[in-house]
Design an enzyme around this catalytic site. Structure first.
Site, PDB file in Angstrom:
ATOM      1  N   HIS A 113      53.812  36.433  38.989  1.00  0.00           N
ATOM      2  CA  HIS A 113      54.352  37.143  37.794  1.00  0.00           C
ATOM      3  C   HIS A 113      55.433  36.465  37.151  1.00  0.00           C
ATOM      4  CE1 HIS A 113      57.941  38.876  39.819  1.00  0.00           C
ATOM      5  NE2 HIS A 113      56.930  38.994  40.834  1.00  0.00           N
ATOM      6  N   ASP A 115      57.525  38.132  34.730  1.00  0.00           N
ATOM      7  CA  ASP A 115      58.630  39.306  34.607  1.00  0.00           C
ATOM      8  C   ASP A 115      59.420  39.355  35.648  1.00  0.00           C
ATOM      9  OD1 ASP A 115      56.294  40.338  36.079  1.00  0.00           O
ATOM     10  OD2 ASP A 115      57.313  42.207  35.873  1.00  0.00           O
ATOM     11  N   ASP A 146      62.518  35.523  42.633  1.00  0.00           N
ATOM     12  CA  ASP A 146      61.694  36.255  42.272  1.00  0.00           C
ATOM     13  C   ASP A 146      61.030  36.306  40.886  1.00  0.00           C
ATOM     14  OD1 ASP A 146      59.726  38.321  42.706  1.00  0.00           O
ATOM     15  OD2 ASP A 146      61.293  39.839  43.060  1.00  0.00           O
ATOM     16  N   GLU A 180      54.599  43.012  36.912  1.00  0.00           N
ATOM     17  CA  GLU A 180      54.390  43.273  38.275  1.00  0.00           C
ATOM     18  C   GLU A 180      55.576  44.131  38.701  1.00  0.00           C
ATOM     19  OE1 GLU A 180      54.997  42.687  42.834  1.00  0.00           O
ATOM     20  OE2 GLU A 180      56.457  42.197  41.011  1.00  0.00           O
ATOM     21  N   GLU A 181      56.849  43.759  38.357  1.00  0.00           N
ATOM     22  CA  GLU A 181      57.931  44.440  38.583  1.00  0.00           C
ATOM     23  C   GLU A 181      58.115  46.182  37.800  1.00  0.00           C
ATOM     24  OE1 GLU A 181      60.126  43.392  40.588  1.00  0.00           O
ATOM     25  OE2 GLU A 181      60.311  41.130  40.620  1.00  0.00           O
ATOM     26  N   GLU A 209      55.180  35.480  46.178  1.00  0.00           N
ATOM     27  CA  GLU A 209      56.383  36.174  46.402  1.00  0.00           C
ATOM     28  C   GLU A 209      57.537  35.719  47.189  1.00  0.00           C
ATOM     29  OE1 GLU A 209      57.390  39.127  44.961  1.00  0.00           O
ATOM     30  OE2 GLU A 209      55.507  39.416  43.789  1.00  0.00           O
ATOM     31  N   HIS A 395      66.396  40.434  43.299  1.00  0.00           N
ATOM     32  CA  HIS A 395      66.780  41.592  42.329  1.00  0.00           C
ATOM     33  C   HIS A 395      68.372  41.949  42.262  1.00  0.00           C
ATOM     34  CE1 HIS A 395      62.662  43.796  42.500  1.00  0.00           C
ATOM     35  NE2 HIS A 395      62.404  42.598  42.325  1.00  0.00           N
TER      36      HIS A 395
END
EC number: 3.5.1.18
Length: 422
Positions: A113, A115, A146, A180-181, A209, A395
């Site tokens: 992903h 995003d 990530d 995805e997030e 990931e 994150h």
């Protein structure tokens, strides 16, 4: 590729390359002379910095897929955009395929992903989260771990593999999304359904990931638990705390039932999964006044469940317990994803061998953590694993990736292509 690497336990794969016990690159590696770390790092880092500089907070792609698509098209990939979703939450999706020798070999898919999660308070960042910045041997920026490092490494690995093996067998594909997030309603799940309808064949999939814990390559995810959430509304009768006989307190009524749910054993797990867990995440009741019995209580809870349980079975057990306690309630369910599991096989063997050859690390297979898009891809692909850089900063404020992981990650992806497609 043989799948006979010895397993030291159901959740681990041993496979240390000769002469590489310290984690350095194996001196016997065929890539040692053909892929110099500095050159691979500089090319991967350049693409990674371009990706981080694009503020692609869900669902915005901010041009990341165009950048990646241009690189892949130059290699001979066929590009197909599968964008989806309403105008105010438009999701960018890319499916790209490059075939090798006609009619030969399997298809390996790189998935991921573009995003990223929101930055949080900007003043807490040491540098602008969308200005890639190198400090003390680390690259900082939102998405560094990530998962834009994985994306850049996958692209460069494909470039180097195709350049070295233009007549390779099988095919290479990329399945990328910008959702995805977030809610993940218009991203990979939409692409998977479209590919399924067309009868597209997927043999192996590596989701980029960030799975590594202490050292690059120490952990590969070969499955994930399912996620089932419930929103429980327990109805009572609002009233004055001095006159409880004229009211019905939903908190008092629900408390024994919630305690029973929290104490319940849902399953014992298995060799790959821990036992299913039940967790309450939010409880709301009351008007804010200290002299009012609430008329309603709202409880949010979540199951992370193994392959030993089913969504239907969990729902039935919860309803039975709530009914047993005589509650007046409403319960709404949301299934975010079923569990998936890829037992030890040719993909995990190829990837673990590549990791051992490059780093000397013996990989452990794990199903811990949250959900990923692997849960959707597993519907049409029999072997799905996740592998990427360290996950310690994902994150978080000042998200980063160690610079010395960039070239090894790229080479691991390339080595895996070689194990499976040559």
């Amino acid at each position: 590729m043989s799948s006979s690497l010895p397993a030291s336990a159901p959740g681990s794969i041993a496979g240390t390359a000769p002469g590489s016990a310290t984690g350095a690159e194996s001196s016997s590696s065929p890539l040692s002379s053909s892929m110099h770390g500095d050159e691979v790092e500089s090319r991967t880092l350049a693409l990674l910095e371009q990706l981080i500089a694009r503020p692609s907070v869900t669902p915005h792609d901010a041009g990341c897929l165009d950048l990646i698509g241009d690189r892949l098209q130059t290699l001979g990939f066929r590009l197909e955009r599968m964008d989806s979703g309403p105008a105010d939450f438009r999701v960018a999706n890319l499916w790209a395929v490059k075939d090798g020798r006609a009619g030969s070999g399997p298809r390996l898919v790189f998935a991921g992903h573009t995003d990223v999660v929101p930055t949080g308070e900007l003043t807490r960042w040491t540098s602008d989260p969308f200005v890639p910045t190198v400090r003390n041997g680390h690259l900082f920026g939102r998405g560094a771990a990530d998962m834009k490092t994985s994306l850049a490494a996958m692209v460069v690995a494909a470039e180097d593999f195709v350049a070295a093996h233009p007549d390779h067998a099988g095919s290479i594909a990329f399945l990328l999304t910008s959702d995805e997030e977030g809610p993940a309603r218009d991203g990979t799940v939409v692409c998977v359904e479209r590919l399924k309808q067309r009868g597209e064949r997927l043999d192996f999939c590596i989701v980029g990931e960030p799975t590594s814990v202490d050292r690059l390559g120490d952990t590969v995810k070969n499955g994930r638990r399912g996620s089932l959430s419930g929103k429980l509304r327990v109805m009572g009768i609002q009233g004055h705390v001095a006159y409880p006989h004229l009211a019905r307190n939903p908190v008092h009524q629900a408390a024994p039932a919630l305690a029973a749910l929290a104490a319940m054993t849902w399953d014992a797990g298995n060799d790959y999964f821990p036992p299913t867990t039940f967790q309450i995440s939010n409880v709301q009741a009351g008007t804010g006044a200290g002299n009012v019995i609430p008329g309603e209580m709202v409880v949010d809870f979540n199951f992370r469940f193994s392959t030993e349980s089913t969504p239907q079975g969990l729902r039935e057990r919860v309803h039975a317990l709530l009914d047993e306690h005589g509650l007046d309630y409403q319960l709404d369910w949301t299934l975010s994803g079923d569990p998936f599991l890829t037992p030890v096989g040719s993909l995990s063997a190829a990837l673990s061998a590549a990791i051992a050859e490059e780093t000397g690390v013996a990989t452990e297979l794990s199903t811990t953590g949250g959900t990923s898009d692997g849960r959707f891809i597993a519907r049409i692909c029999p072997q799905v694993v996740e592998f990427g850089p360290l996950n310690a900063s994902i994150h978080k404020i000042n998200e980063f990736v160690p610079l010395d992981q960039i070239a090894p990650l790229t080479r691991i992806y390339r080595r895996t292509l070689e194990h499976l497609l040559l």
